[in-house]
Structure formats: structure tokens, C-alpha cells
Design a protein around this motif. Sequence first.
Motif, PDB file in Angstrom:
ATOM      1  N   ILE A   1      41.467   6.055  11.778  1.00 55.48           N
ATOM      2  CA  ILE A   1      42.079   4.912  11.743  1.00 55.48           C
ATOM      3  C   ILE A   1      41.125   3.635  11.988  1.00 55.48           C
ATOM      4  O   ILE A   1      41.126   2.852  11.044  1.00 55.48           O
ATOM      5  CB  ILE A   1      43.393   4.814  12.494  1.00 55.48           C
ATOM      6  N   LEU A   2      40.491   3.850  13.175  1.00 57.29           N
ATOM      7  CA  LEU A   2      39.218   2.607  13.396  1.00 57.29           C
ATOM      8  C   LEU A   2      38.193   2.613  12.193  1.00 57.29           C
ATOM      9  O   LEU A   2      38.062   1.636  11.885  1.00 57.29           O
ATOM     10  CB  LEU A   2      38.772   3.289  14.635  1.00 57.29           C
TER      11      LEU A   2
ATOM     12  N   SER B   1      39.669   0.713   9.448  1.00 57.59           N
ATOM     13  CA  SER B   1      40.225  -0.635   9.787  1.00 57.59           C
ATOM     14  C   SER B   1      38.702  -1.403   9.694  1.00 57.59           C
ATOM     15  O   SER B   1      38.768  -2.480   9.296  1.00 57.59           O
ATOM     16  CB  SER B   1      40.810  -0.797  11.273  1.00 57.59           C
TER      17      SER B   1
ATOM     18  N   THR C   1      37.764  -1.981   6.050  1.00 59.99           N
ATOM     19  CA  THR C   1      38.859  -2.912   5.430  1.00 59.99           C
ATOM     20  C   THR C   1      38.147  -4.244   5.989  1.00 59.99           C
ATOM     21  O   THR C   1      37.923  -5.142   4.842  1.00 59.99           O
ATOM     22  CB  THR C   1      40.237  -2.724   5.901  1.00 59.99           C
ATOM     23  N   ALA C   2      38.045  -4.575   7.065  1.00 61.87           N
ATOM     24  CA  ALA C   2      37.354  -5.829   7.648  1.00 61.87           C
ATOM     25  C   ALA C   2      35.914  -6.210   6.945  1.00 61.87           C
ATOM     26  O   ALA C   2      35.788  -7.350   6.442  1.00 61.87           O
ATOM     27  CB  ALA C   2      37.635  -5.947   8.998  1.00 61.87           C
TER      28      ALA C   2
END
Length: 434
Positions: free
Chosen positions: A79-80, A83, A86-87
Amino acid sequence: MDTSAFDTAFWLTAAGILGLLCMSAFFSGSETALTAASRGKLKGMADRGSSGAESALNVTEDSEKMIGALLLGNNIVNILAASLATALLTRAFGDSGVALATLVMTALVLVFGEVLPKTIAITFPEPVASRVAPVIRVLIFVGAPVIAVVRLLVRGMLYLLGMRTDPNSKFLALREEIAGAIALGHSEGAVEKEDRDRLLGALDLSDRTVEEIMRHRREVEMIDAEKAPSDILTQVLNSPHTRLPVYRGDDENILGVVHAKDLLREVDRLIRRGGADVATLTDLDILKIAMKPYFVPETTPLDEQMRQFLKRRTHFALVVDEYGALRGLITLEDILEEIVGEIRDEFDIVEKDQSIVPNEAGDFDIDGAMTIRDLNRMTDWGLPDEEANTVAGLVIHEAQMIPSEGQVFAFHGFRFEVVSRKENRLTRLKIRPL
């Protein structure tokens, strides 16, 4: 695309994502290796001094805690990583970066975080498990509070759904796992049929009872204590058996068991005392040399009976039912034959070839007294033996009657035809797979 976004922070973030992917691969591979590794092989490696294998055994002792720690770590890094990707890509490509990050991270996690490490782990499960186990033990210790909370929530939801977890289930299923591995090895050609039968025979001893393999009382040869000593001596010498039960009046009244060697010793003593006069055999008292009979219940498991034989240093027991009535007899050889197959010596009665070969119509001519277990062994069939021990018994149980000659039945995927019947016994049967 904003080229100014490719600064130092961009590349540091990309390096972080790469590191998270490596951690994801570690967790995925560790999960596969620790769940696929054979505890038997790990125990062997630990006995040879492998500390990693010892750690792997400790880690897999509580599989629920192990899976919780691995999934916790794997989900956090995945998940990290998603994320951060995506950023990062949103900063470089704007709104289209979300879709791009999804595609890129899906491909990277699938190939490098899941398939590749899991393939390596499933190929070399024990070596990989022994190497990753020390790290996983530390992870389990550090994440213990979170794992405990997750474990409590999962068990609570399972409880609401009416499901219960049994921590001892893997130990209870160990025998089934071994039996399944042996059967699978035979089907794949790695284990010979004879080896499979011996191994499964040894495993099945605890599930089978004396009643299933005993020699029925109808087939038991006995000595009448009222006979003349010379007749008794002749009977013992002509018998293929070493030990014979002795009765008086009624064959239910078993008074002892005579060993042929003890009888010959007594005969030798009497003749020597009487100056080699054969007439002195009239003084022979068969009950004087008979051993005390050893009775066992028909429901005794075979492994327990074998232990009792070894403990009592005897190989012969008379089998009785719950009312004390004689049912038959069992020997240590009978139990060993369930493991190694038929044992014959120079004194056994020569029987016709027991191999089963179908005729032109595909029917197998079977002796009704043959046990279902022996038939299944010889033919690799799967006829059930829970309700009956012999093939004839299975037919009678399924038919709910004693069939007549010529009657035909079909059950369990087979056709059964009664060929011959003697009194209430089905002596010959024809069986054909449907």
C-alpha cells in the motif's frame, strides 16, 4: 509532462518504491516458503544442526500468528509503495498519473513482488524457509500487539459465522497427510505398489481391529483333551500350526494352548523315563503342558494388540466377543502380514495362486471369504470396508439378505453376481467394475 518534477526528491522516492518492492518480494516469498516447507524435512535439517531450520519450525508452530505477521508486513509495503507511486507520477504527469501508477505498480507487484519470489520459494521451500525464518521471528515479536488485535477480530468474526478454529487440527491431520503423500507418490510413479501397501498398512493398524483380520473359529484347528495321547500326538505332528488350542467337551471351553515343542519335550521325557517304551505315552497329560490361554476382545486395535504381544512375549491370542463367546484367534504373524503381505514358510498349506485376473467378459472370480482390504490392495479398487470385512459380507450388507445363487446386484460402481453358496455362506462371487 512536467520535466521539472524529475528532481532529487523524485529519484529518492523512486528508490524508496524499489526498496518497498524488494520487501514485498521478501514477504511474499517467505509466506510461500514457510507454508509449503515440509516440517518433516525441516526437522531433519534441524537435527543435523541447522539453526535456520529450527527457527522455521518455531515460526510455523503457530501458523495463524505467522500468516498474520507476513500479511501485515506485505500489505503495509504494497500500500505504501502504491501511494508513493501515485503521488510521484501524479506530480510528473498530472491527473493521468493515477491511472499510470495503477498500471505500473500492478505490473511491478505482480511480477517482482508476487510471481517471481513465490516461484523461487515453491521451488526451494525448505532452504528459503530456513533463511527467512530468523527475520520473520523478529517481525512476529515486533508486531505482536497488532497481530494479537487482528487475530482477536478474525476469531470474533468467525465465531459470529458459527466457525471454530482448532489449534490441534494439523496434528490430527498428520496421518492423513502422510497417507495422501504416499498415495500421490504411487500415482505419480515415485512409490512402488508394494512399498505403498506396506507403508499404508503400517499407518492403518490404529484404525483396524482384531475382528477384521482374525482367523474365524470355523477355521481354527483345536485339540480335544479327551482324545487318546497317541491321537493327539499324531494331530499335532500333522498340523501346519505350531500352537493349537485345547478344549474339553465343548469347543467354547478352551482350557489352554499347546505348543508343539512343549509337547515333544514331554513325549521325550516320558519315553526316556519309561526306557524307550512307547506305551508310556498313555501317561501323557495334554493339559499339564498346555499354556494358559490368552483372550483378547475383538474390538482391540491392531497396533495395541501388537504391543501386547511384544510385551507379553507371546504370539497367539484367542478372540472373544462382548459376551465372552469365542470368535476366532489372532497371531502376531497375522498383524505383520497386514504390513508386509502374506508370510509363508515350509509348513504352510500350499494354496492356489491368489492373483486376480478378469475373464473375457471382464468379471473377476472372487472367493467370498476374501477381505475387502486384500481385494482393494490387489486391484486398486475402493470398495468400502466400514460395514463388512469380507466381500461376501459386503454383498449381504448391501442386499439386506442372504442372496441365492445367480442373483446379481449393483452398488458402489460394481456388479456383483453370486456364483455359489454353501449353507448361509457366499463362497464364490463374480465382480465387474461398471
